[in-house]
Design a protein around this motif. Structure first.
Motif, mmCIF file in Angstrom:
data_model
loop_
_atom_site.group_PDB
_atom_site.id
_atom_site.type_symbol
_atom_site.label_atom_id
_atom_site.label_comp_id
_atom_site.label_asym_id
_atom_site.label_seq_id
_atom_site.Cartn_x
_atom_site.Cartn_y
_atom_site.Cartn_z
ATOM 1 N N LEU A 99 38.244 -42.772 -2.837
ATOM 2 C CA LEU A 99 38.328 -43.762 -3.116
ATOM 3 C C LEU A 99 36.835 -45.119 -2.982
ATOM 4 C CD1 LEU A 99 41.886 -45.204 -3.056
ATOM 5 C CD2 LEU A 99 40.508 -44.609 -5.650
ATOM 6 N N ALA A 100 36.606 -45.133 -1.768
ATOM 7 C CA ALA A 100 35.228 -45.378 -1.136
ATOM 8 C C ALA A 100 33.815 -45.481 -2.244
ATOM 9 C CB ALA A 100 34.911 -45.316 0.037
ATOM 10 N N SER A 101 33.974 -43.983 -2.653
ATOM 11 C CA SER A 101 33.052 -44.363 -3.938
ATOM 12 C C SER A 101 33.178 -43.776 -4.992
ATOM 13 C CB SER A 101 32.782 -41.915 -3.536
ATOM 14 O OG SER A 101 33.597 -41.346 -3.947
ATOM 15 N N THR A 102 34.200 -45.099 -5.188
ATOM 16 C CA THR A 102 34.356 -44.949 -7.082
ATOM 17 C C THR A 102 33.990 -46.571 -6.988
ATOM 18 O OG1 THR A 102 36.226 -43.701 -7.002
ATOM 19 C CG2 THR A 102 36.330 -45.474 -8.759
ATOM 20 N N ALA A 103 33.001 -46.727 -8.182
ATOM 21 C CA ALA A 103 32.570 -48.040 -8.496
ATOM 22 C C ALA A 103 33.294 -47.604 -10.365
ATOM 23 C CB ALA A 103 31.621 -47.996 -8.268
ATOM 24 N N ILE A 104 33.799 -49.695 -10.485
ATOM 25 C CA ILE A 104 34.169 -49.975 -11.930
ATOM 26 C C ILE A 104 33.369 -51.185 -11.896
ATOM 27 C CG2 ILE A 104 35.784 -49.841 -14.089
ATOM 28 C CD1 ILE A 104 37.480 -48.085 -12.733
ATOM 29 N N ASP B 109 31.709 -49.882 -1.963
ATOM 30 C CA ASP B 109 33.147 -48.894 -1.337
ATOM 31 C C ASP B 109 34.177 -49.154 -1.666
ATOM 32 O OD1 ASP B 109 31.243 -48.124 1.109
ATOM 33 O OD2 ASP B 109 31.354 -50.337 2.235
ATOM 34 N N GLY B 110 34.017 -49.192 -2.983
ATOM 35 C CA GLY B 110 35.179 -49.086 -3.648
ATOM 36 C C GLY B 110 35.354 -50.370 -4.315
ATOM 37 N N GLN B 111 34.339 -52.036 -3.615
ATOM 38 C CA GLN B 111 35.363 -53.345 -3.872
ATOM 39 C C GLN B 111 34.012 -53.023 -5.301
ATOM 40 O OE1 GLN B 111 36.550 -55.887 -1.161
ATOM 41 N NE2 GLN B 111 35.406 -54.547 0.655
ATOM 42 N N ALA B 112 34.316 -54.074 -5.848
ATOM 43 C CA ALA B 112 33.439 -54.675 -7.459
ATOM 44 C C ALA B 112 33.643 -56.661 -6.700
ATOM 45 C CB ALA B 112 33.549 -55.068 -8.559
ATOM 46 N N TRP B 113 32.296 -57.618 -7.087
ATOM 47 C CA TRP B 113 32.258 -58.441 -7.348
ATOM 48 C C TRP B 113 31.677 -58.879 -8.085
ATOM 49 C CZ3 TRP B 113 30.917 -56.000 -2.303
ATOM 50 C CH2 TRP B 113 31.982 -55.980 -1.159
ATOM 51 N N PRO B 114 32.137 -60.304 -8.920
ATOM 52 C CA PRO B 114 31.181 -60.900 -9.925
ATOM 53 C C PRO B 114 30.869 -62.474 -9.325
ATOM 54 C CG PRO B 114 33.943 -61.129 -10.366
ATOM 55 C CD PRO B 114 33.892 -60.476 -8.707
ATOM 56 N N PHE B 115 29.514 -62.533 -9.826
ATOM 57 C CA PHE B 115 29.064 -63.420 -9.827
ATOM 58 C C PHE B 115 29.190 -64.102 -10.843
ATOM 59 C CE2 PHE B 115 28.494 -61.452 -5.728
ATOM 60 C CZ PHE B 115 29.486 -62.280 -4.168
ATOM 61 N N PRO B 116 28.749 -65.729 -11.153
ATOM 62 C CA PRO B 116 28.209 -66.622 -12.271
ATOM 63 C C PRO B 116 26.632 -66.219 -12.180
ATOM 64 C CG PRO B 116 30.037 -67.615 -11.618
ATOM 65 C CD PRO B 116 29.876 -66.344 -10.289
ATOM 66 N N ARG B 117 25.890 -65.998 -13.177
ATOM 67 C CA ARG B 117 24.936 -65.766 -13.407
ATOM 68 C C ARG B 117 24.602 -67.425 -13.480
ATOM 69 N NH1 ARG B 117 21.307 -61.992 -15.235
ATOM 70 N NH2 ARG B 117 22.587 -60.353 -16.377
ATOM 71 N N HIS B 118 25.263 -68.642 -13.910
ATOM 72 C CA HIS B 118 24.561 -70.079 -14.197
ATOM 73 C C HIS B 118 25.830 -70.633 -13.795
ATOM 74 C CE1 HIS B 118 20.463 -69.091 -15.302
ATOM 75 N NE2 HIS B 118 20.850 -68.200 -16.202
ATOM 76 N N GLU B 119 26.039 -71.088 -12.755
ATOM 77 C CA GLU B 119 26.854 -72.881 -12.670
ATOM 78 C C GLU B 119 26.928 -73.648 -13.812
ATOM 79 O OE1 GLU B 119 28.914 -70.750 -9.322
ATOM 80 O OE2 GLU B 119 28.821 -72.437 -10.564
ATOM 81 N N PRO B 120 28.047 -74.052 -14.681
ATOM 82 C CA PRO B 120 27.919 -74.632 -15.725
ATOM 83 C C PRO B 120 27.952 -76.571 -14.817
ATOM 84 C CG PRO B 120 30.431 -73.567 -15.333
ATOM 85 C CD PRO B 120 29.580 -72.894 -14.059
ATOM 86 N N GLY B 121 28.159 -77.268 -15.341
ATOM 87 C CA GLY B 121 27.601 -78.702 -15.015
ATOM 88 C C GLY B 121 29.423 -79.110 -14.187
ATOM 89 N N ASP B 122 29.827 -78.492 -14.932
ATOM 90 C CA ASP B 122 31.515 -79.430 -14.376
ATOM 91 C C ASP B 122 31.821 -77.904 -13.647
ATOM 92 O OD1 ASP B 122 33.957 -79.943 -13.806
ATOM 93 O OD2 ASP B 122 35.190 -80.017 -15.677
ATOM 94 N N PRO B 123 32.010 -78.260 -12.049
ATOM 95 C CA PRO B 123 32.776 -76.537 -11.412
ATOM 96 C C PRO B 123 34.152 -75.955 -12.568
ATOM 97 C CG PRO B 123 31.510 -78.767 -9.950
ATOM 98 C CD PRO B 123 32.084 -79.219 -11.740
ATOM 99 N N GLY B 124 34.530 -77.181 -12.338
ATOM 100 C CA GLY B 124 36.400 -76.720 -13.016
ATOM 101 C C GLY B 124 36.108 -76.317 -14.638
ATOM 102 N N ASP B 125 34.669 -75.866 -14.535
ATOM 103 C CA ASP B 125 34.247 -74.563 -15.801
ATOM 104 C C ASP B 125 34.699 -73.298 -15.539
ATOM 105 O OD1 ASP B 125 34.905 -76.460 -18.492
ATOM 106 O OD2 ASP B 125 33.442 -77.167 -18.317
#
Length: 640
Positions: A398-403, A543-559
């Motif tokens: 599982l550590a060597s699995t990446a999706i 290590d089996g984990q995946a983290w998404p990060f926004p490309r650009h932050e919108p003007g309103d953080p609530g979005d």
């Protein structure tokens, strides 16, 4: 005679797995597919593929496709039409062999109420309960209790009740789920066995009167009453108990004239003393977890299914069945353990699967994971001479699995496999729920934030827009900040930058990007990440984990997708799915926690509630409408 051509009336990993056996037997495989699966792995793997205009539940379309393709038999896999007696009859009427049990056996065991009565007459112990139509479920008074659909399976519609006050709402919800998933709203209620283990016996029977069991599978590690890790053999059973349970399972199969592969499921009460077991149900099909039985017995269950369906007798008796070593299977799901295992979705942007263990997978890069089907993506299965090594091998795999591109439960599975109770074999069906806070993961580690910052910095070099991680903190007058903020900044060239995370310097670091991978050095330690992105997000995997990060932050953080929102009264969908029920209207006064809507995905319901006391000022959806993750459903304004 063995078949020349077999149609697989299913999709995903099970279709790929059946095709593998057909190829080994030199039998022509015919796949079917819906429009969303046109380029799916099972379509590419088959010798021939036929489009189903009306989807996988179209029994007539599947039979027509089998006849046009020249198939002699139909293998239903599991799910969809696998336990549909009418479909089995229609196959026979069309001159096709249904690779499964006789319709009568499907009906007898598919109805949980009838099944319990049948096996009880055969001397198999059953759990006390009440059932419709003869019993009044609302009058049940033995708690805790489980309410479940009579025609159901896979935990769908099953609800745990602690008090009689919960019965009316539970009956309503379970009946609605049962009708949607199985077309039958009949329910039953059973005494809930505290700290139970879920142990099932694999049986195989032929049309010549022979029936054997192939040992047991421990399936106690579950969430939402659905299995996530299974193993064979069980760490609980001794040989004598195994034989007692195996004999009971064979008797249950014989009581309905069973033919083919099936699984008899037992509930085993926890606690000291002699091991007791009670019949729960029989699954009249191949099980998702069948690979662990194959790996400890050396048998191919799909091949045995085909040979029995073709009229051959079983090639062995009970005395020839031997269990060697230990096997453990983990189910990889498109779901978010940190959000109560709600289904997720998206496009598979990058995929890495281990090569040194068995992987039954229906995944491919570029495919869309939607909400139309079960969220299971693949199964990773490890074998070793003993249980300890099997658990270790599976964790490494599982550590060597990446999706990347779809949030999955892989990191959760790794945490579960290494939990002290699991390692010690002290299992029960409530273990995951008790330890969920420790298993579901925590905040993004500092080194991952630093790696993401370096990825963005290296790609944005020379961009006049500046550092994409330099965002406002979400402070609002009179309100709390909208989420816990995570900052990562770099100063200087990406190859030799000063890195700061949450205001704390981590020292110097650098990055090398090549062919979808990043070698990131932070404070003298280099780690490798898989990197992929789409229009909105950049994903990092390790290590089996995946983290998404926004490309650009919108003007309103609530979005921001997935962001926490406090005090704004906006009600958003917790998962991609369909609005099943709308329980409020614009202008209604509501209280905090009151049900507003029910969203359903993959036959799983989630109740969306009011965030605070107030008035429904806006309602944007209607029953039957499809919604995306975090789509705005309604808005509740505080009362003046």
């Amino acid at each position: 005679m063995m078949f020349d051509s077999v149609l697989i009336a299913n999709r995903g990993e099970i279709a790929v797995r059946i095709i593998r056996t057909l190829r080994a037997m030199a039998v022509r495989s015919v796949a079917v597919y819906g429009d969303a699966d046109r380029d799916a792995p099972h379509v590419r793997a088959a010798d021939l593929a036929v489009r189903l205009p009306r989807g996988y539940l179209d029994a007539g379309g599947i039979i027509e496709a089998a006849l046009e393709a020249g198939a002699q038999a139909v293998h239903p896999g599991y799910g969809f039409l696998a336990e549909n007696a009418d479909f089995a009859r229609r196959c026979a009427e069309a001159g096709l062999v249904f690779v499964g049990p006789p319709p009568g056996a499907i009906e007898a065991m598919g109805d949980k109420i009838r099944a319990k009565a049948t096996v009880a007459r055969a001397g198999v112990p059953v759990v006390p309960g009440a059932a419709e139509p003869g019993d009044d479920l609302l009058g049940w008074n033995d708690f805790p209790a489980l309410i479940k659909p009579s025609a159901g399976g896979g935990g769908k519609g099953m609800l745990l009740l602690r008090t009689a006050a919960e019965l009316p709402d539970a009956v309503e919800s379970a009946r609605r789920t049962a009708l949607a998933a199985f077309g039958d709203g009949t329910l039953l209620v059973e005494r809930f066995v505290e700290t139970p283990r879920h142990i099932e016996i694999q049986v195989m029977a032929d049309a010549h009167g022979n029936a054997v069991h192939l040992g047991e599978r421990e399936c106690s590690l579950q969430r939402r009453h659905q299995k996530i890790i299974e193993e064979a053999p069980s760490p609980l059973l001794d040989p004598a108990t195994r034989e007692r349970m195996g004999a009971a399972a064979v008797e249950a199969a014989r009581s309905v004239g069973y033919v083919g592969a099936g699984t008899v499921e037992f509930i085993v009460p926890g606690g000291p003393g002699p091991i007791e077991f009670f019949f729960m149900e029989m699954n009249t099909r191949l099980q998702v977890e069948h690979p662990v039985t194959e790996m400890v017995t050396g048998l191919d269950l799909v091949e045995l299914q085909l040979r029995v369906a073709a009229g051959e007798p079983l090639p062995f008796g009970q005395d020839a069945v031997r269990l060697e070593g230990h096997a453990v299977e983990a189910r990889v799901y498109a779901e978010d353990p940190s959000r109560d295992f709600l289904p997720t979705g998206g496009r598979v942007l990058a995929l890495r699967e281990p090569a040194d263990v068995r992987v039954d997978s229906g995944l491919a890069e570029g495919m869309i994971v939607g909400s139309d089907y079960d969220p299971m993506l693949s199964k990773v299965v490890a074998w070793a001479p003993d249980r300890e090594d099997a658990l270790r091998r599976l964790d490494r795999a599982l550590a060597s699995t990446a999706i990347l591109g779809v949030t999955t439960n892989i990191a959760f599975l790794r945490a579960l496999l290494t939990h002290p109770e699991v390692v010690a074999g002290r299992l029960d069906t409530g273990l995951v729920e008790r330890h969920l806070a420790d298993l579901a993961g925590g905040p993004v580690p500092d080194e991952v934030l630093a790696a993401a910052a370096l990825v963005f910095h290296s790609r944005a070099a020379g961009d006049p827009a500046g550092d994409p991680w330099d965002v406002a903190d979400g402070w609002r007058l009179g309100e709390r900040a909208w989420t816990d903020h995570r900052y990562a900044k770099v100063r200087g060239p990406a190859g030799d930058a000063e890195i700061e995370v949450n205001g704390r310097s981590l020292g110097r670091g650098g990055i090398e990007l090549e062919a979808g991978e990043a070698a990131v050095t932070v404070a003298g330690t280099t780690r490798r990440y898989l990197v992929a992105g789409d229009r909105d997000l950049v994903w990092l995997g390790r290590d089996g984990q995946a983290w998404p990060f926004p490309r650009h932050e919108p003007g309103d953080p609530g979005d921001r997708p997935g962001g926490a929102r406090t005090g704004d009264g906006v009600v958003r969908s917790p998962m991609p799915g369909t609005v099943l029920v709308v329980k409020a209207a614009e202008g209604d006064k509501v209280t905090a926690g009151q049900a507003l809507l029910i969203v359903e995905a993959m036959k799983m319901e989630h109740t969306v509630t009011a965030p605070h006391d107030g008035v429904v000022a806006e309602l944007r959806v209607r029953a039957g409408q499809t919604v995306e993750l975090d789509a705005v459903l309604a808005r509740v304004t505080p009362c003046e």
